[in-house]
Scaffold this motif. Structure first.
Motif, PDB file in Angstrom:
ATOM      1  N   ASN A  90      -6.405  11.882  -4.702  1.00 52.29           N
ATOM      2  CA  ASN A  90      -6.009  12.187  -3.358  1.00 52.29           C
ATOM      3  C   ASN A  90      -6.942  11.932  -2.085  1.00 52.29           C
ATOM      4  OD1 ASN A  90      -3.706  13.424  -4.210  1.00 52.29           O
ATOM      5  ND2 ASN A  90      -4.704  15.369  -4.699  1.00 52.29           N
ATOM      6  N   LEU A  91      -8.135  11.737  -2.424  1.00 46.63           N
ATOM      7  CA  LEU A  91      -9.181  11.153  -1.228  1.00 46.63           C
ATOM      8  C   LEU A  91      -8.855   9.865  -0.959  1.00 46.63           C
ATOM      9  CD1 LEU A  91     -12.663  12.918  -2.296  1.00 46.63           C
ATOM     10  CD2 LEU A  91     -11.255  13.376  -0.422  1.00 46.63           C
ATOM     11  N   VAL A  92      -8.621   8.851  -1.966  1.00 42.91           N
ATOM     12  CA  VAL A  92      -8.277   7.494  -1.892  1.00 42.91           C
ATOM     13  C   VAL A  92      -6.875   7.682  -1.280  1.00 42.91           C
ATOM     14  CG1 VAL A  92      -7.556   5.268  -3.044  1.00 42.91           C
ATOM     15  CG2 VAL A  92      -9.451   6.780  -3.845  1.00 42.91           C
ATOM     16  N   LEU A  93      -5.840   8.394  -1.777  1.00 47.76           N
ATOM     17  CA  LEU A  93      -4.668   8.464  -0.922  1.00 47.76           C
ATOM     18  C   LEU A  93      -4.830   8.840   0.655  1.00 47.76           C
ATOM     19  CD1 LEU A  93      -1.588   8.384  -1.537  1.00 47.76           C
ATOM     20  CD2 LEU A  93      -1.817  10.859  -1.956  1.00 47.76           C
ATOM     21  N   MET A  94      -5.813   9.769   0.995  1.00 45.73           N
ATOM     22  CA  MET A  94      -5.985   9.961   2.342  1.00 45.73           C
ATOM     23  C   MET A  94      -6.515   9.062   3.110  1.00 45.73           C
ATOM     24  SD  MET A  94      -7.739  13.485   3.545  1.00 45.73           S
ATOM     25  CE  MET A  94      -6.600  14.762   4.657  1.00 45.73           C
ATOM     26  N   GLY A  95      -7.317   8.182   2.543  1.00 40.91           N
ATOM     27  CA  GLY A  95      -8.021   6.934   3.299  1.00 40.91           C
ATOM     28  C   GLY A  95      -6.804   6.158   3.313  1.00 40.91           C
ATOM     29  N   LEU A  96      -5.947   5.716   2.690  1.00 38.18           N
ATOM     30  CA  LEU A  96      -5.139   4.563   2.571  1.00 38.18           C
ATOM     31  C   LEU A  96      -3.856   5.285   3.646  1.00 38.18           C
ATOM     32  CD1 LEU A  96      -4.572   3.937  -1.033  1.00 38.18           C
ATOM     33  CD2 LEU A  96      -5.240   2.246   0.700  1.00 38.18           C
ATOM     34  N   PHE A  97      -3.610   6.474   3.712  1.00 35.97           N
ATOM     35  CA  PHE A  97      -2.755   7.220   4.552  1.00 35.97           C
ATOM     36  C   PHE A  97      -3.254   6.877   6.073  1.00 35.97           C
ATOM     37  CE2 PHE A  97       0.422  10.755   3.617  1.00 35.97           C
ATOM     38  CZ  PHE A  97       1.240  10.251   4.444  1.00 35.97           C
ATOM     39  N   VAL A 131       0.996  -1.220   0.027  1.00 33.86           N
ATOM     40  CA  VAL A 131      -0.033   0.013  -0.109  1.00 33.86           C
ATOM     41  C   VAL A 131       0.843   1.248  -0.087  1.00 33.86           C
ATOM     42  CG1 VAL A 131      -1.764   1.338   1.332  1.00 33.86           C
ATOM     43  CG2 VAL A 131      -1.885  -1.013   1.029  1.00 33.86           C
ATOM     44  N   GLY A 132       1.992   1.375   0.662  1.00 35.95           N
ATOM     45  CA  GLY A 132       2.995   2.324   0.919  1.00 35.95           C
ATOM     46  C   GLY A 132       3.334   2.605  -0.523  1.00 35.95           C
ATOM     47  N   LEU A 133       3.998   1.550  -1.521  1.00 41.24           N
ATOM     48  CA  LEU A 133       4.324   1.955  -2.692  1.00 41.24           C
ATOM     49  C   LEU A 133       3.349   2.506  -3.564  1.00 41.24           C
ATOM     50  CD1 LEU A 133       6.737  -1.297  -2.907  1.00 41.24           C
ATOM     51  CD2 LEU A 133       7.517   1.246  -2.647  1.00 41.24           C
ATOM     52  N   SER A 134       2.057   1.731  -3.565  1.00 41.80           N
ATOM     53  CA  SER A 134       1.063   2.281  -4.423  1.00 41.80           C
ATOM     54  C   SER A 134       0.747   3.835  -4.052  1.00 41.80           C
ATOM     55  CB  SER A 134      -0.265   1.333  -4.077  1.00 41.80           C
ATOM     56  OG  SER A 134       0.049  -0.174  -4.202  1.00 41.80           O
ATOM     57  N   MET A 135       0.709   4.093  -2.872  1.00 40.50           N
ATOM     58  CA  MET A 135       0.369   5.383  -2.534  1.00 40.50           C
ATOM     59  C   MET A 135       1.739   6.525  -3.068  1.00 40.50           C
ATOM     60  SD  MET A 135      -0.454   5.098   1.658  1.00 40.50           S
ATOM     61  CE  MET A 135      -0.384   6.661   1.829  1.00 40.50           C
ATOM     62  N   THR A 136       2.848   5.848  -3.220  1.00 34.94           N
ATOM     63  CA  THR A 136       3.755   6.912  -3.599  1.00 34.94           C
ATOM     64  C   THR A 136       3.745   6.919  -5.008  1.00 34.94           C
ATOM     65  OG1 THR A 136       5.445   6.056  -1.922  1.00 34.94           O
ATOM     66  CG2 THR A 136       6.330   6.875  -3.728  1.00 34.94           C
ATOM     67  N   GLY A 137       3.374   6.062  -5.569  1.00 38.85           N
ATOM     68  CA  GLY A 137       2.842   6.047  -7.277  1.00 38.85           C
ATOM     69  C   GLY A 137       1.512   6.839  -7.409  1.00 38.85           C
ATOM     70  N   MET A 138       0.496   6.676  -6.610  1.00 40.20           N
ATOM     71  CA  MET A 138      -0.703   7.793  -6.528  1.00 40.20           C
ATOM     72  C   MET A 138      -0.444   9.118  -6.350  1.00 40.20           C
ATOM     73  SD  MET A 138      -3.498   5.362  -4.604  1.00 40.20           S
ATOM     74  CE  MET A 138      -4.580   6.447  -4.812  1.00 40.20           C
ATOM     75  N   ILE A 139       0.390   9.308  -5.416  1.00 41.52           N
ATOM     76  CA  ILE A 139       0.829  10.907  -5.245  1.00 41.52           C
ATOM     77  C   ILE A 139       1.572  11.499  -6.263  1.00 41.52           C
ATOM     78  CG2 ILE A 139       2.987  10.801  -3.738  1.00 41.52           C
ATOM     79  CD1 ILE A 139       1.798  12.989  -2.207  1.00 41.52           C
TER      80      ILE A 139
END
Length: 156
Positions: A131-138, A98-106
């Protein structure tokens, strides 16, 4: 450096990533606030719009977003490096994936900025959705990260 200092650095390096990520979570909330102000500025009329423009929310949102992008990439790479140095391997688990996915998403979200500046509505909608998905994953990452920190502390 003495072996004791190197061992101390090795041990405490494991806590840089979690601290950085909690700071980034707070910055993400601030970026959301700024983004909402930018959106309000775009739809405002007359004196309200003039007042909102004075807040330079668009510039602040862009700057905070750029800082988030840079620190998230550095934080992700640093965390993987610290894990490898301390354990001799990376633990492939949901937190890492998930962290790697978030890095790609941002990165994708930030890459939409030039299109948004040209007025692209699909880019703006995609940016907001990512960014809303990113915030939830964060938030999820913060919770699962606490368990990882407990695990690290128990091995100390």
């Amino acid at each position: 450096m003495t072996p004791e200092i190197l061992k101390s650095i090795k041990v405490w390096s494991q806590f840089i990533h979690p601290i950085l990520m909690w700071v980034l979570l707070a910055l993400t909330v601030y970026a959301l606030y700024l983004g909402m102000k930018v959106r309000k500025t775009r739809s405002a009329q007359g004196d309200e719009k003039k007042e909102l423009i004075k807040g330079k929310f668009n510039l602040k949102h862009y700057q905070v977003g750029s800082l988030l992008l840079a620190l998230m990439v550095v934080g992700a790479v640093g965390a993987m490096g610290a894990t490898y140095i301390n354990s001799g391997k990376l633990f492939v688990n949901p937190h890492l994936i998930v962290g790697l996915s978030m890095t790609g998403m941002i990165a994708v979200s930030a890459s939409l900025s030039p299109l948004m500046q040209k007025g692209s509505d699909w880019a703006r909608s995609t940016h907001i959705a990512l960014n809303l998905v990113l915030m939830g994953l964060f938030a999820w990452q913060a919770i699962t990260g606490i368990g990882i920190i407990k695990n690290v502390i128990s091995r100390m």
